[in-house]
Design an enzyme around this catalytic site. Sequence first.
Site, PDB file in Angstrom:
ATOM      1  N   PRO A 296      27.949 -18.781  13.549  1.00  0.00           N
ATOM      2  CA  PRO A 296      28.554 -17.441  13.558  1.00  0.00           C
ATOM      3  C   PRO A 296      27.535 -16.343  13.868  1.00  0.00           C
ATOM      4  CG  PRO A 296      29.402 -18.714  11.712  1.00  0.00           C
ATOM      5  CD  PRO A 296      28.360 -19.571  12.382  1.00  0.00           C
TER       6      PRO A 296
ATOM      7  N   ILE B  58      32.247 -25.215  19.090  1.00  0.00           N
ATOM      8  CA  ILE B  58      31.752 -26.540  19.446  1.00  0.00           C
ATOM      9  C   ILE B  58      32.732 -27.259  20.385  1.00  0.00           C
ATOM     10  CG2 ILE B  58      30.930 -28.781  18.570  1.00  0.00           C
ATOM     11  CD1 ILE B  58      29.140 -26.253  17.902  1.00  0.00           C
TER      12      ILE B  58
ATOM     13  N   GLU C  61      26.152 -22.311  27.112  1.00  0.00           N
ATOM     14  CA  GLU C  61      24.845 -22.923  27.436  1.00  0.00           C
ATOM     15  C   GLU C  61      23.820 -21.869  27.889  1.00  0.00           C
ATOM     16  OE1 GLU C  61      24.672 -26.816  28.895  1.00  0.00           O
ATOM     17  OE2 GLU C  61      26.655 -27.331  28.136  1.00  0.00           O
TER      18      GLU C  61
HETATM   19  N1  CAA Z   1      11.542 -26.610  26.762  1.00  0.00           N
HETATM   20  C1  CAA Z   1      10.748 -26.913  25.701  1.00  0.00           C
HETATM   21  N2  CAA Z   1      10.440 -26.026  24.747  1.00  0.00           N
HETATM   22  C2  CAA Z   1      10.943 -24.775  24.874  1.00  0.00           C
HETATM   23  C3  CAA Z   1      11.779 -24.400  25.943  1.00  0.00           C
HETATM   24  C4  CAA Z   1      12.057 -25.383  26.912  1.00  0.00           C
HETATM   25  N3  CAA Z   1      12.847 -25.112  27.956  1.00  0.00           N
HETATM   26  N4  CAA Z   1      12.143 -23.112  25.792  1.00  0.00           N
HETATM   27  C5  CAA Z   1      11.538 -22.692  24.655  1.00  0.00           C
HETATM   28  N5  CAA Z   1      10.841 -23.701  24.107  1.00  0.00           N
HETATM   29  C6  CAA Z   1      10.025 -23.685  22.904  1.00  0.00           C
HETATM   30  C7  CAA Z   1       8.884 -22.678  23.026  1.00  0.00           C
HETATM   31  O1  CAA Z   1       7.756 -23.252  23.652  1.00  0.00           O
HETATM   32  C8  CAA Z   1       8.611 -22.337  21.573  1.00  0.00           C
HETATM   33  O2  CAA Z   1       7.846 -23.348  20.958  1.00  0.00           O
HETATM   34  P1  CAA Z   1       6.319 -23.057  20.486  1.00  0.00           P
HETATM   35  O3  CAA Z   1       6.400 -21.924  19.517  1.00  0.00           O
HETATM   36  O4  CAA Z   1       5.892 -24.340  19.870  1.00  0.00           O
HETATM   37  O5  CAA Z   1       5.556 -22.706  21.713  1.00  0.00           O
HETATM   38  C9  CAA Z   1      10.000 -22.420  20.956  1.00  0.00           C
HETATM   39  O6  CAA Z   1      10.799 -23.210  21.814  1.00  0.00           O
HETATM   40  C10 CAA Z   1      10.640 -21.061  20.766  1.00  0.00           C
HETATM   41  O7  CAA Z   1      10.686 -20.454  22.041  1.00  0.00           O
HETATM   42  P2  CAA Z   1      10.732 -18.900  22.225  1.00  0.00           P
HETATM   43  O8  CAA Z   1       9.614 -18.232  21.458  1.00  0.00           O
HETATM   44  O9  CAA Z   1      10.810 -18.638  23.686  1.00  0.00           O
HETATM   45  O10 CAA Z   1      12.088 -18.550  21.468  1.00  0.00           O
HETATM   46  P3  CAA Z   1      13.023 -17.291  21.536  1.00  0.00           P
HETATM   47  O11 CAA Z   1      13.518 -16.997  20.180  1.00  0.00           O
HETATM   48  O12 CAA Z   1      12.363 -16.183  22.302  1.00  0.00           O
HETATM   49  O13 CAA Z   1      14.323 -17.853  22.344  1.00  0.00           O
HETATM   50  C11 CAA Z   1      15.653 -18.508  24.161  1.00  0.00           C
HETATM   51  C12 CAA Z   1      14.286 -18.504  23.513  1.00  0.00           C
HETATM   52  C13 CAA Z   1      15.416 -19.042  25.566  1.00  0.00           C
HETATM   53  C14 CAA Z   1      16.249 -17.126  24.258  1.00  0.00           C
HETATM   54  C15 CAA Z   1      16.577 -19.470  23.358  1.00  0.00           C
HETATM   55  O14 CAA Z   1      16.834 -18.964  22.089  1.00  0.00           O
HETATM   56  C16 CAA Z   1      17.863 -19.775  24.057  1.00  0.00           C
HETATM   57  O15 CAA Z   1      17.907 -20.583  24.983  1.00  0.00           O
HETATM   58  N6  CAA Z   1      19.019 -19.154  23.604  1.00  0.00           N
HETATM   59  C17 CAA Z   1      20.308 -19.494  24.119  1.00  0.00           C
HETATM   60  C18 CAA Z   1      20.925 -20.620  23.358  1.00  0.00           C
HETATM   61  C19 CAA Z   1      21.990 -21.333  24.128  1.00  0.00           C
HETATM   62  O16 CAA Z   1      21.845 -21.634  25.302  1.00  0.00           O
HETATM   63  N7  CAA Z   1      23.063 -21.687  23.443  1.00  0.00           N
HETATM   64  C20 CAA Z   1      24.094 -22.456  24.031  1.00  0.00           C
HETATM   65  C21 CAA Z   1      24.845 -23.174  22.983  1.00  0.00           C
HETATM   66  S1  CAA Z   1      25.277 -24.807  23.429  1.00  0.00           S
HETATM   67  C22 CAA Z   1      26.705 -24.716  24.303  1.00  0.00           C
HETATM   68  O17 CAA Z   1      27.135 -23.694  24.736  1.00  0.00           O
HETATM   69  C23 CAA Z   1      27.306 -26.050  24.563  1.00  0.00           C
HETATM   70  C24 CAA Z   1      28.741 -26.087  24.844  1.00  0.00           C
HETATM   71  O18 CAA Z   1      29.525 -26.274  23.970  1.00  0.00           O
HETATM   72  C25 CAA Z   1      29.210 -26.080  26.240  1.00  0.00           C
END
Ligand code: CAA
Length: 402
Positions: free
Chosen positions: A151, A180, A386
């Site tokens: 949420p 989900i 996503e």
């Molecule tokens: N691969 C590996 N590691 C990664 C990565 C990647 N692509 N992206 C980030 N990380 C790691 C970072 O290296 C970091 O690790 P360390 O501290 O060890 O270096 C950690 O993850 C945190 O990364 P950030 O500091 O960049 O984190 P952030 O808080 O700034 O957020 C973000 C990054 C990209 C915004 C992320 O929060 C994000 O992707 N948000 C969106 C979430 C999302 O896509 N949700 C979809 C839900 S699922 C869905 O929709 C499925 C469905 O039902 C269809």
Amino acid sequence: MFNYCYASIVIISIFVYISHAINIMFELTEEHKMIRQAARDFAQKELKPGVIERDNKQQFPEEQVKILGELGFLGMMVDPKYNGSGLDTISYVLVMEELSKIDASASVIVSVNNSLVCYGLQEFGTEQQKETYLKPLASGKKLGAFCLSEPEAGSDATFQQTKAEDKGDYYLLNGTKNWITNGNSASTYIVIAQTNPEDGHHGINALIVEKGMEGFSVGPKEDKLGIRGSDTHSLQFNDVKVPKENRIGKDGFGFKFAMKTLEGGRIGIAAQALGIASGAYELALAYSKERKTFGKPISDHQAIQFKLADMATEIEAARLLVHKAAWLKDQGLPYTKLAAMAKLFASDVAMKTTVEAIQIHGGYGYVKEYHVERLMRDAKITQIYEGTSEIQRIVIAREILK
Ligand code: CAA
């Protein structure tokens, strides 16, 4: 002399490398064409007939999902030793495009099972997890769900409030997950939860939860704008005991697991958006040749021709991005940036193309019988799930500013 030979070899190697790359990029293999045709035939025969009714009734395509499993489309990139089809990502995006042209509700089921569940288990699961969970998921005997959103944790995915308390040989899981996909139809759920809040995202774990575990319940189905045939639910976990052996990867790997898994998921959703766009375009193109105004088919009017030209151009550009992202993944090359670019661009193309497809259909486009209004409603979610388009821009900007 030596320098001349050396230079020639380098030039020839570069040429061979480039032609190899171009061949992969622009010419599908016979196998790829056959897989695409199989998906096209399935979509026409099995998905199209009931798609409007399923959308109206929010009905899950149960029979169709069974056939998708039999065709090997639910574990496309999984190794055959775990009951998968052992295909590449290019095959996967071709299938996603064809299914999404007709029924994006069915294609999101395919995308989540392949990209977010099977991929994660194959790549990071233990042998026992693969035997127990991956095999039935890859063969389509069971469906999987990926549970990250909450949420209050959508885009800000590190803000996980679901708790997985370490109790020695099990985790005690408490919390709520939102939006989900496959929420009720799944049997296997990968749940992201916080174990050590003091470690921030390094304290997050990914756990395999089975339907039927005590304390796990599925909330009511969401009444959605689009992809209404897919079942989207919230989930509740009340003191669910999850065995330690159900943790994926080492302690604290959960957030990285989610990010790595979502990268591939974004290629699947980009392909879904591409399919929605090309489905709407094909309908608009056919309609424009049939419908007459002012004594001639509307495709003879420049106003319509310009729309069709823009649609075709943008779809082609989206397809190139989607295929490049898939190709990079298949080559074992980094694909974070291209996956995000493909999803960002293709989802915008899906939105724009479906709106224009309705415009070309005029009043007919506004009624359900002509399919394009559903495609427009389905397109919107590709800019949201996503990772929203805004999140994709963050990912792209971080990559180019590295
Ligand atoms: N691969 C590996 N590691 C990664 C990565 C990647 N692509 N992206 C980030 N990380 C790691 C970072 O290296 C970091 O690790 P360390 O501290 O060890 O270096 C950690 O993850 C945190 O990364 P950030 O500091 O960049 O984190 P952030 O808080 O700034 O957020 C973000 C990054 C990209 C915004 C992320 O929060 C994000 O992707 N948000 C969106 C979430 C999302 O896509 N949700 C979809 C839900 S699922 C869905 O929709 C499925 C469905 O039902 C269809």
